[in-house]
Design a protein around this motif. Sequence first.
Motif, PDB file in Angstrom:
ATOM      1  N   HIS A  75     -76.773  10.293  31.122  1.00 58.52           N
ATOM      2  CA  HIS A  75     -75.952  10.793  30.009  1.00 58.52           C
ATOM      3  C   HIS A  75     -74.988   9.713  29.523  1.00 58.52           C
ATOM      4  CE1 HIS A  75     -77.575  14.753  30.865  1.00 58.52           C
ATOM      5  NE2 HIS A  75     -77.412  14.449  32.138  1.00 58.52           N
ATOM      6  N   GLU A  76     -75.111   9.414  28.252  1.00 52.22           N
ATOM      7  CA  GLU A  76     -74.321   8.341  27.645  1.00 52.22           C
ATOM      8  C   GLU A  76     -72.812   8.560  27.841  1.00 52.22           C
ATOM      9  OE1 GLU A  76     -75.132   8.164  23.454  1.00 52.22           O
ATOM     10  OE2 GLU A  76     -74.961   5.983  23.413  1.00 52.22           O
ATOM     11  N   GLY A  77     -72.349   9.779  27.564  1.00 52.55           N
ATOM     12  CA  GLY A  77     -70.910  10.067  27.676  1.00 52.55           C
ATOM     13  C   GLY A  77     -70.413   9.941  29.107  1.00 52.55           C
ATOM     14  N   ASP A 123     -67.332   7.697  30.439  1.00 52.86           N
ATOM     15  CA  ASP A 123     -66.237   8.187  31.297  1.00 52.86           C
ATOM     16  C   ASP A 123     -66.101   7.313  32.549  1.00 52.86           C
ATOM     17  OD1 ASP A 123     -65.726  10.257  29.549  1.00 52.86           O
ATOM     18  OD2 ASP A 123     -66.686  11.813  30.776  1.00 52.86           O
TER      19      ASP A 123
END
Length: 165
Positions: A56-58, A62
């Motif tokens: 997941h890119e996000g 983070d």
Amino acid sequence: MPPRRRILLINGPNLNLLGLREPHIYGSATLADVESQAQVQAQELGFTLDTFQSNHEGAIVDRIQAAAGRGPLAKEGYTDADKVSAIVINPGGLTHTSVIVRDALLGVDIPFIEIHVSNVHAREPWRHHSYFSDKAVAVICGLGVYGYTAALDPLDLNALHTIPQ
Ligand SMILES: O=C1C[C@@](O)(C(=O)O)C[C@@H](O)[C@@H]1O
């Protein structure tokens, strides 16, 4: 006190399937093999290694922010002790698409090495462009999983900044 050396190794989407996915391109070593070999190397060379993989890119954004003590994870138990002095990243397919992971790396101002297991320049033309290479300290590709070992080599690390205590 000597400078702290804490390195973060990030693997992006689909690299959790290393050893299983397209073995004719990526070889037979698994991500667990890569990470445990990197931990042995870290112990020998005397630095702390954090490892992180996400599809997941996000989540990758983070984790990069947390490496500088910022962002949402910083409020969830990541502390200054988790700050790193360098990042080694295989962004996977995000290499060719991700402005936001690029922005995250530039935003924390932590030097990073880009690594690819395969020689992306010998593959489809759209794999030739990377959103990371022009900002990376070094780019390693086509060496198979040995590229991770090369990236963590002290000669490369000597070229990077360290966080003073
Ligand atoms: O997922 C990957 C792996 C890769 O980063 C590599 O390690 O060779 C190359 C990328 O083009 C591809 O999308």
